[in-house]
Every structure is written in C-alpha cells, then in structure tokens.
Design a protein around this motif. Sequence first.
Motif, PDB file in Angstrom:
ATOM      1  N   ILE B  26       0.855  -1.177   0.000  1.00  0.00           N
ATOM      2  CA  ILE B  26       0.000   0.000   0.000  1.00  0.00           C
ATOM      3  C   ILE B  26       0.901   1.239   0.000  1.00  0.00           C
ATOM      4  N   VAL B 221      -0.244 -11.156   4.598  1.00  0.00           N
ATOM      5  CA  VAL B 221      -0.770 -10.779   3.292  1.00  0.00           C
ATOM      6  C   VAL B 221       0.258 -11.173   2.252  1.00  0.00           C
ATOM      7  N   SER B 222      -0.161 -11.948   1.237  1.00  0.00           N
ATOM      8  CA  SER B 222       0.833 -12.373   0.259  1.00  0.00           C
ATOM      9  C   SER B 222       0.696 -11.628  -1.066  1.00  0.00           C
ATOM     10  N   GLY B 223      -0.212 -10.682  -1.128  1.00  0.00           N
ATOM     11  CA  GLY B 223      -0.302  -9.871  -2.351  1.00  0.00           C
ATOM     12  C   GLY B 223      -1.501  -8.948  -2.290  1.00  0.00           C
ATOM     13  N   TRP B 224      -1.308  -7.723  -2.735  1.00  0.00           N
ATOM     14  CA  TRP B 224      -2.397  -6.746  -2.736  1.00  0.00           C
ATOM     15  C   TRP B 224      -2.969  -6.595  -4.134  1.00  0.00           C
ATOM     16  N   GLY B 225      -4.240  -6.268  -4.202  1.00  0.00           N
ATOM     17  CA  GLY B 225      -4.843  -5.932  -5.485  1.00  0.00           C
ATOM     18  C   GLY B 225      -5.849  -4.825  -5.295  1.00  0.00           C
ATOM     19  N   LEU B 226      -6.084  -4.064  -6.347  1.00  0.00           N
ATOM     20  CA  LEU B 226      -7.127  -3.044  -6.324  1.00  0.00           C
ATOM     21  C   LEU B 226      -8.342  -3.588  -7.065  1.00  0.00           C
ATOM     22  N   PRO B 227      -9.529  -3.115  -6.708  1.00  0.00           N
ATOM     23  CA  PRO B 227     -10.711  -3.627  -7.408  1.00  0.00           C
ATOM     24  C   PRO B 227     -10.653  -3.280  -8.893  1.00  0.00           C
TER      25      PRO B 227
END
Lengths: 319, 258
Positions: B26, B221-227
């Motif tokens: 983030i 958390v192993s990975g972030w994504g945005l909608p």
Amino acid sequence: MKIFILAEHKNGNLKKATLELLGASKGADVAAVIFGAGAKAAADELAKQGVQTVHWVKDAKFNEYHPEAYAKTAEDLIKAQKPAFVLGSASSLGKDLIPKLAARFDAPVATDCIELSLEPLKVRKPFFSGKAAAAIQFESAETIFISVRPNSLPAGSVSGTPGKVNELTPSFDFSGSPIQFVSRTQASSDRPDLTEASIIVSGGRSLKTKENFKILFDLADSIGAAVGASRAAVDEGLAGHDMQVGQTGKTVNPSLYVAFGISGAIQHLAGMRTSKVIVAINKDPNAPLFQKADYGIVGDLFVLAPLLNQEFKKLLNKA
Amino acid sequence: MAVKIGVLIKNVPDTNTKIQLKGDAIDEGDIKYVINPYDEFAIEEAVKTKEAWTKAGQTVEVVGVCLGPTTASKSLRDAFAVGVDRGVHILDNEKKAIDPRSVSQALAKVCQEENFNLIFAGKQAVDTDSHSVATMVAERLKMPHMAVISKCEFSGTESVQVERDIEGGIKEVYKIKLPALLTANKGLNKMRLASLPGIRAASKKEIKEVPLSDIKAGYKVSGWGLPPERGKVKMIEGEPPAQAAELVKRLHEEAKVV
C-alpha cells in the motif's frame, strides 16, 4: 478434509449465505450446527444438501443469540470433530462468533472474505472497505477460522449423499451467565437484509425528507430488494443508521445496486463497489457516481422511481 | 478503589483516502491517519461513563490502549483532548502485528495488566475491517462481551443494559454484569469536540510505551490488489418513461440481474 459450518436460518428458512458455504465445502466431510427451536426445516435442508452431521440445537433457550452459550456449544462440537476449517458467514452471528471461537482455540482467523477455495487453499479478504483486497496466507494450524461475505460465492451442495440430523441438547447455565438476553425490538421482517440482499435500491440527500423514502421502499418491495442510504441522508435524519451503506456503514454486495440521488463519495463507493451491476440516477450529470456505474440516467428521481416500479412490475408479471 | 475503563484505539487512514499501490505494498505517501471512526464512539462512551460514575462518587480513570508505529500515538493525544486520562502505546514500527490473532494477543496482554473493570472499543477498524480484535481480546481475558451496541445504560458499576444492532434494523437487548467489553456502533453517541483546555491538557498526559510482546501471527498478506475498474457507463437518454423502460429492459436482457 473435515469442515465445520456455522449454519444460519431466518424465520426457519436456511439462509442462502449458508448454502454458499456448502458450495465451498463440496466433497468434504462436513458437520454443521444450527441454533433454535424453529430451525427444523433448515436442519433437514442441510442434511439434504450433503452435510453429513447436522447438529440441531433444538432447545428454545437457544432461540436468541447468547455469545457464551453459542460459543460453548460450537467449541465442544469443534473439539470433537477436529475440522481443518471452521466456516461461517460474515453476518451478525458469524461476525461475532467466528473470531470469538478463533480466540478460544488461539487459531488463525480471517473474516469477511470475498474469495475462498479450500483445496488448494486460496483466500482473499477486502481491506479499507474494498478499496483494496489481499491474498491471505495462513500460518499452519490444526484449525483455521474463516467467515465469508454473503453473495461472494455461488450457492451449492456438499454432495449427493444426504446426511443426518442430530438433535442436540447442550447443557449451559443460562441463569448463571453474566450475560442475560432481555428482548428484541421487533420481529424479523420479510424484507431482505442489506448485507445479504441481491438487489438494493439506495437513496441520498436529494430525497429531502424521511417520508420521501417511501417511493424507494415501494420500489424495493416490488422487486424483493433492500433499501439503503448514503451517509449524508443518514446524517440528516432521512434514514436510520442501520440503512447506511459505506465505509462507516454497511458493506453490501448485491447483484444490482440502484442509487437514487447519490453523488458517490469515496466512502460510499467503498461500501458498494463490489456490486455486480451499479445504476446511478441523478439530476446532476457531473455526479462522480456516473464514473463508477454501469448504467446511468440523468433525471429526476421523484419521476423515475415510480416509473421504474411500474416497469419492474410489468416485467415480473410477464415472468 | 479506583474504577478503570479501557478504550482500544486504532489510528487508521481517513475514510476519504484513496488507496493506491506502490509495488507490492500500500502506498503510504498521501495517507492521512485519524482515530478509527468507531473508536470515537468508544472514547466518547468511556468519557461519558467516567463523568456519570465520578458524579456518583467513584474515582474513575480512562486509559487508551493503542498498537501501532510511533506515529499512532497521535490518536492517543487526540483522545486525551476529549477526556481520556492516559495511554498505553504498544510500539510496532515493523508492523509485525497485522492480523486479528496477533493484535488481540498484544492488546489482551496490556488489558490484563491494567485489570480494567470495563473496556470499550469500536466494532471494527475501517482499514482491516476484521470486526474481530475486540471480541478476541474479551475472549482472551475471559470477559463477557457484547458487540455492535448503539445504546448502553449502566446500573452503577455493577451491570449494564445494552442494545445490540443486528441485521434488518433489529435491536437485541442484553443485560451484562461487569467486568465486560462493549464494542460501539454508529448511533451510540457523537464524540465531543476537543476544548482548548482539553487540547492543552492533552500534551501533558502520560503515554507509556511498551514493546510488542511475543505474538503468534494468524496470517500474512501475500499480495495486494485493487478492485477492477468497470467498463464505461452506458447513459440512457430520452424521456423519463422511455428511460425507465429501457433501463429495466437492459437490466433484464443485457446485465441479466433481474
């Protein structure tokens, strides 16, 4: 693989959100618990959908939620079954009980997940009210606790082999507990809950008065929808707090979200952006929500809401 | 004997923040942090309860407990300005405690040492949205809890009657013996504005910094994504009756949601 499911019913009917958990448990060795004297039909339905052992807590003392009584009952069942996963819905019940049980077992827990597959394990959970989502990697543990947001997974059954219902009478000292249930303010209505509804109509400040929300309730009742509101509408007293959709209100996940006179503040978008289809109706052509919607109409909501009601009725009568 | 009220306070991104990614994480760059909105209700209820009990002749102390990096102490200072008496800050600059299992362990340890008679918290933090930590703290303390409350009425320091909000606008009423932990929903109250003397006093109040205890994480958390972004909006033109007919037709035939 063994799975334990915290099942729920509303007015005796098995909730769709529970069927979504069954779908995720396809092929596993599943036990479930369901509470309340009125849950017989729901318990039978669980068995029919392939839950091998359905623990039906029939005692009417369990009709109303009691955190300690429910937790102790589930704890004993989980200890006996030793499941790899305990699943619940991110409902009022699941939001309370899943983390409580996880702490009791000192186990990993992720709540309000929007993606779940168990073999291989893949879990995604929204953060910042869905402004971002993260893949969750659990630490290894005997049992992992997960709650799932309603409407995130397809409903399904565990297997074609029906299970059996086990009537359970847990011993719990209600009168000796520091928590006493007193009453509830109203009976459960037939309107769907915002967090579980497949269609939501929602109103903003442009509705101007509380009475005007009636046009949205009329529309909602024609199509079996729930009614939501923006923070601005709630803060001005046009709608109750329980109707607020957004980051400091409810996060909703319907197939269809129809927003009347809602401009589309970031914190509102956060609460409804996972809706499958978004319709924006606003007389201001520059309302930011039009940028996030699938369909838009620039116009007067007081004219359009009754017209849409008529059109939906026509369609539903045809079907 | 003094009565002690604890309040769990989290410093979170303001709800108007746009969340963006920077690489795999983030992007903290433009984020403005504030007291978690639900914790404001918890703080106000704690201060109100202190006022009522003080009036009844009790000696009452309100203690804010917060976990986070050095900058998170700002939320304790802001809470001091509206009447919280002192704070305990569990320092976590490396952001080791990020999931409900670990955060509830660390907070429960401090609460155990403080030996609170009553604990307030927000029903959830608006960044992690887990709706879990407060309930788990209560469970670890073996303290009864009631979550998502929009009304509470105390009978002395012995017990409290609360209204809990559940689905469909329904309220459940419970009576709970103290000690207990209560989580606040919107509607419980509105946090007062800080007064000038309050703000002045805030800078002198004590924050005790404690290290993060040994914690067991539940997940990482192993990975972030945005909608995903939606396609371009389809505007429906024409006169209102035609617009209404066209919209319903599209929802039925094209989007297949009715």
